[in-house]
Write a protein that holds these residues in place. Structure first.
Motif, PDB file in Angstrom:
ATOM      1  N   THR A  15       4.920   7.515   2.049  1.00 30.61           N
ATOM      2  CA  THR A  15       6.368   7.298   2.064  1.00 30.61           C
ATOM      3  C   THR A  15       6.830   6.476   0.862  1.00 30.61           C
ATOM      4  OG1 THR A  15       6.023   5.346   3.467  1.00 30.61           O
ATOM      5  CG2 THR A  15       6.484   7.435   4.569  1.00 30.61           C
ATOM      6  N   SER A  16       5.897   5.802   0.199  1.00 33.42           N
ATOM      7  CA  SER A  16       6.253   5.015  -0.986  1.00 33.42           C
ATOM      8  C   SER A  16       6.506   5.897  -2.210  1.00 33.42           C
ATOM      9  CB  SER A  16       5.142   4.011  -1.313  1.00 33.42           C
ATOM     10  OG  SER A  16       3.922   4.685  -1.545  1.00 33.42           O
ATOM     11  N   CYS A  17       6.114   7.161  -2.109  1.00 32.57           N
ATOM     12  CA  CYS A  17       6.316   8.105  -3.222  1.00 32.57           C
ATOM     13  C   CYS A  17       7.533   8.980  -2.948  1.00 32.57           C
ATOM     14  CB  CYS A  17       5.089   8.996  -3.404  1.00 32.57           C
ATOM     15  SG  CYS A  17       3.627   8.128  -4.014  1.00 32.57           S
ATOM     16  N   THR A  18       8.146   9.447  -4.004  1.00 37.86           N
ATOM     17  CA  THR A  18       9.246  10.396  -3.870  1.00 37.86           C
ATOM     18  C   THR A  18       8.669  11.787  -3.579  1.00 37.86           C
ATOM     19  OG1 THR A  18       9.210  10.942  -6.234  1.00 37.86           O
ATOM     20  CG2 THR A  18      10.604   9.085  -5.549  1.00 37.86           C
ATOM     21  N   PRO A  19       9.494  12.704  -3.064  1.00 43.03           N
ATOM     22  CA  PRO A  19       9.007  14.066  -2.839  1.00 43.03           C
ATOM     23  C   PRO A  19       8.424  14.704  -4.103  1.00 43.03           C
ATOM     24  CG  PRO A  19      11.076  13.745  -1.702  1.00 43.03           C
ATOM     25  CD  PRO A  19      10.858  12.508  -2.523  1.00 43.03           C
ATOM     26  N   LEU A  20       9.017  14.407  -5.267  1.00 47.25           N
ATOM     27  CA  LEU A  20       8.478  14.936  -6.518  1.00 47.25           C
ATOM     28  C   LEU A  20       7.053  14.451  -6.740  1.00 47.25           C
ATOM     29  CD1 LEU A  20       8.752  16.388  -9.260  1.00 47.25           C
ATOM     30  CD2 LEU A  20       9.684  14.244 -10.183  1.00 47.25           C
ATOM     31  N   GLN A  30      10.670   7.399 -11.532  1.00 50.14           N
ATOM     32  CA  GLN A  30      12.094   7.393 -11.851  1.00 50.14           C
ATOM     33  C   GLN A  30      12.686   8.794 -11.802  1.00 50.14           C
ATOM     34  OE1 GLN A  30      14.076   4.693 -12.143  1.00 50.14           O
ATOM     35  NE2 GLN A  30      12.210   3.614 -11.514  1.00 50.14           N
ATOM     36  N   TRP A  31      11.947   9.768 -12.317  1.00 49.81           N
ATOM     37  CA  TRP A  31      12.422  11.154 -12.241  1.00 49.81           C
ATOM     38  C   TRP A  31      12.607  11.577 -10.789  1.00 49.81           C
ATOM     39  CZ3 TRP A  31       8.073  13.082 -15.980  1.00 49.81           C
ATOM     40  CH2 TRP A  31       8.440  12.787 -17.296  1.00 49.81           C
ATOM     41  N   GLY A  32      11.647  11.188  -9.930  1.00 48.18           N
ATOM     42  CA  GLY A  32      11.730  11.544  -8.520  1.00 48.18           C
ATOM     43  C   GLY A  32      12.941  10.936  -7.846  1.00 48.18           C
ATOM     44  N   LYS A  33      13.200   9.672  -8.138  1.00 48.58           N
ATOM     45  CA  LYS A  33      14.365   8.997  -7.549  1.00 48.58           C
ATOM     46  C   LYS A  33      15.669   9.631  -8.041  1.00 48.58           C
ATOM     47  CE  LYS A  33      12.165   4.488  -6.871  1.00 48.58           C
ATOM     48  NZ  LYS A  33      12.150   3.056  -7.280  1.00 48.58           N
ATOM     49  N   LYS A  34      15.707   9.964  -9.322  1.00 48.64           N
ATOM     50  CA  LYS A  34      16.907  10.565  -9.887  1.00 48.64           C
ATOM     51  C   LYS A  34      17.178  11.924  -9.255  1.00 48.64           C
ATOM     52  CE  LYS A  34      18.932  12.015 -14.308  1.00 48.64           C
ATOM     53  NZ  LYS A  34      18.705  12.129 -15.780  1.00 48.64           N
ATOM     54  N   ARG A  35      16.125  12.715  -9.066  1.00 47.15           N
ATOM     55  CA  ARG A  35      16.291  14.037  -8.453  1.00 47.15           C
ATOM     56  C   ARG A  35      16.708  13.913  -6.986  1.00 47.15           C
ATOM     57  NH1 ARG A  35      14.209  18.433 -11.055  1.00 47.15           N
ATOM     58  NH2 ARG A  35      13.603  19.448  -9.102  1.00 47.15           N
ATOM     59  N   ASP A  36      16.135  12.940  -6.278  1.00 46.58           N
ATOM     60  CA  ASP A  36      16.516  12.724  -4.881  1.00 46.58           C
ATOM     61  C   ASP A  36      17.999  12.377  -4.774  1.00 46.58           C
ATOM     62  OD1 ASP A  36      13.964  13.208  -4.106  1.00 46.58           O
ATOM     63  OD2 ASP A  36      13.458  11.140  -3.606  1.00 46.58           O
ATOM     64  N   HIS A  37      18.441  11.505  -5.668  1.00 44.33           N
ATOM     65  CA  HIS A  37      19.850  11.094  -5.668  1.00 44.33           C
ATOM     66  C   HIS A  37      20.748  12.287  -5.983  1.00 44.33           C
ATOM     67  CE1 HIS A  37      23.289   8.445  -6.109  1.00 44.33           C
ATOM     68  NE2 HIS A  37      23.546   8.980  -7.296  1.00 44.33           N
ATOM     69  N   HIS A  38      20.344  13.090  -6.950  1.00 43.44           N
ATOM     70  CA  HIS A  38      21.121  14.268  -7.341  1.00 43.44           C
ATOM     71  C   HIS A  38      21.216  15.267  -6.196  1.00 43.44           C
ATOM     72  CE1 HIS A  38      22.785  17.385  -9.902  1.00 43.44           C
ATOM     73  NE2 HIS A  38      21.796  18.201  -9.560  1.00 43.44           N
ATOM     74  N   HIS A  39      20.080  15.518  -5.522  1.00 47.52           N
ATOM     75  CA  HIS A  39      20.070  16.480  -4.423  1.00 47.52           C
ATOM     76  C   HIS A  39      20.843  15.963  -3.207  1.00 47.52           C
ATOM     77  CE1 HIS A  39      16.103  18.221  -6.198  1.00 47.52           C
ATOM     78  NE2 HIS A  39      17.167  18.694  -6.800  1.00 47.52           N
ATOM     79  N   SER A  40      20.797  14.661  -2.980  1.00 48.60           N
ATOM     80  CA  SER A  40      21.556  14.061  -1.880  1.00 48.60           C
ATOM     81  C   SER A  40      23.051  14.229  -2.099  1.00 48.60           C
ATOM     82  CB  SER A  40      21.219  12.573  -1.737  1.00 48.60           C
ATOM     83  OG  SER A  40      19.877  12.396  -1.374  1.00 48.60           O
TER      84      SER A  40
END
Length: 203
Positions: A26-31, A189-199
């Motif tokens: 859970t500490s990792c992003t889906p990416l 950071q890429w994972g967090k950015k993509r999560d935010h974008h998809h949300s």
């Protein structure tokens, strides 16, 4: 390297309690989770990363991305060692992949299937499954998964030690580890950015 070894030892200990947590942390992003190989990085990617940082793998243009950081040109002797290490590492990866596949197939085999497809587990009137207690079988399966993860971690550690201690020069090794850390943080950071974008798209 001692910190990496301590980290690996702690993972091994905790995986014996619940291995599934490490396969999709859970500490990792889906990416980040999408590129995991047996709960971590693929060991052979460590070698490809070294090639990229030396400028030998120009497809990736990694040195440009990492602000021009390079580990310098590899000598013929270093190249030979890398080639030998890559062949050995890939062979061991394939063996672990085969073992993991067998464990994943076991989920739809005995004893799990027998706990689901029995007449007393299904009530026709409300179309509701009543599952028997599968904890014992799941715990055994988790132990096997932990064992595979432990061997994968050992291979990761062995490969990294070979690169940092036995192949690269000390200065090259420092640059290699620094670049690897930067790459790891960038993926996060890429994972967090993509999560935010998809949300935002879903909203």
């Amino acid at each position: 390297m001692n910190h990496f070894q301590d980290y690996t030892n702690n993972r091994s200990r905790l995986a014996r309690i619940d291995a599934s947590l490490f396969f999709a942390p859970t500490s990792c992003t889906p990416l980040e989770n999408s590129v995991l190989w047996i709960a971590g990085c693929r060991p052979s990617s460590f070698i490809r990363f070294a090639y990229a940082l030396s400028g030998l793998d120009i497809q990736f243009h990694l040195t440009d991305f990492l602000e021009g950081k390079r580990i310098g040109d590899l000598t013929t002797q270093q190249m030979t060692k890398f080639d030998e290490l890559q062949g050995e590492t890939i062979r061991k990866e394939r063996n672990l992949c085969s073992r993991l596949a067998s464990l994943q197939e076991d989920i739809v085999d005995q004893p799990f299937a027998s706990k689901i497809f029995t007449s007393k587990n299904y009530e026709e009137e409300d179309h509701h499954y009543q599952f028997e207690n599968a904890d014992e079988a799941l715990d055994e399966h988790s132990q096997h998964m932990a064992g595979v993860m432990e061997e994968a971690d050992e291979l990761r550690m062995k490969t990294l030690k070979q690169i940092v201690i036995n192949i690269l020069e000390p200065v090259q090794a420092v640059e290699y580890l620094a670049a690897a850390k930067r790459m790891r943080l960038c993926f996060q950071q890429w994972g967090k950015k993509r999560d935010h974008h998809h949300s935002n798209k879903l909203d």
